[in-house]
Design a protein around this motif. Structure first.
Motif: not given
Length: 210
Positions: A108-126, A128-131, A203-209
C-alpha cells in the motif's frame, strides 16, 4: 611291548616358551562381576550417588542395567503429537494472515508513492510548451503501466482550464486516482471502495498557441 613300554619309548616333545604371557593380560570383568544389578532401587541409588538420584528423579527416568532409559508411555507421546497438530492448525492461519497483512501494508505504501510519482510525471509532461491534456494523461498511464498498477479505467482528472487552455504561468492541477483492489495480495473484496489518490499543481510554462 606293553602300554607302559610304548609310552616310555615315545620321543619326548620339547615345548618352546611363548613370547607373550597370556596370564598377565587384564581381565575385563562383566557387569555382574562389577556389581551392577538389573535394577537399582531408589534407596540404593540415593545411597550411592545423591546427585544422580536427583537427576533421575527430576527427569522422570529409570536406571536399568547401568543405563538411563526413558519411560514415557506411547500414549503420552501420541497425545503430545496430537496437541501439536491442533496448535499448528490454530496458529498457522493467524500467522499467515499477519504475514499477508504486513506485505499488503508495504504494498500500500508502494502504491501510494507510485501514484504520487505518476501525478508528478503527468503534470511535468503537461506544462511544457505546446503540451496538451492528452500528453499528460498518456504519460501517467505509461508510468502506471511500468509499475504494473491496475488503474480500473480513467485514472487521471485535470482541473480547468487544463493544460490546453492555461495561460503562461497559470496553475493547473492534475489528480491521479487508482483503486486499491487488484493492486494488493489479499482478495480484492476486502478493499472494495478503497482508492489511493494524489494531486500535483504546476504552472504552465508557456501558453499553447492556437
Amino acid at each position: 611291548m606293553g602300554r607302559h613300554d610304548a609310552v616310555a619309548a615315545h620321543k619326548p616333545v620339547t615345548v618352546k616358551p611363548c613370547d607373550k604371557n597370556f596370564d598377565d593380560r587384564p581381565v575385563t570383568p562383566g557387569k555382574r562381576e562389577l556389581g551392577f544389578p538389573k535394577r537399582i532401587s531408589p534407596a540404593s541409588l540415593w545411597a550411592a550417588d545423591p546427585a544422580l538420584f536427583l537427576l533421575v528423579h527430576l527427569s522422570r527416568r529409570t536406571v536399568m542395567s547401568g543405563t538411563i532409559a526413558r519411560t514415557v508411555p506411547r500414549r503420552s507421546r501420541q497425545h503430545r503429537r496430537g496437541t501439536a497438530t491442533v496448535e499448528a492448525a490454530i496458529v498457522l492461519p493467524v500467522l499467515l494472515t499477519l504475514t499477508l497483512g504486513t506485505m499488503d501494508l508495504c504494498s500500500l505504501f508502494f502504491l501510494r508513492e507510485t501514484v504520487t510519482l505518476a501525478a508528478y510525471e503527468g503534470a511535468r509532461a503537461g506544462v511544457g510548451s505546446e503540451a496538451t491534456n492528452g500528453d499528460a494523461i498518456a504519460r501517467v498511464n505509461e508510468f502506471l503501466s511500468q509499475r504494473d498498477v491496475e488503474t480500473g479505467g480513467n485514472a487521471v482528472s485535470i482541473a480547468a482550464p487544463g493544460f490546453d487552455g492555461a495561460d503562461t504561468l497559470e496553475n493547473v492541477t492534475l489528480t491521479v486516482t487508482v483503486p486499491v483492489s487488484g493492486n494488493l495480495l489479499l482478495p480484492g473484496s476486502i478493499y472494495d471502495g478503497w482508492t489511493v489518490s494524489s494531486s500535483v499543481t504546476m504552472r504552465k510554462e508557456y501558453a499553447n498557441q492556437d
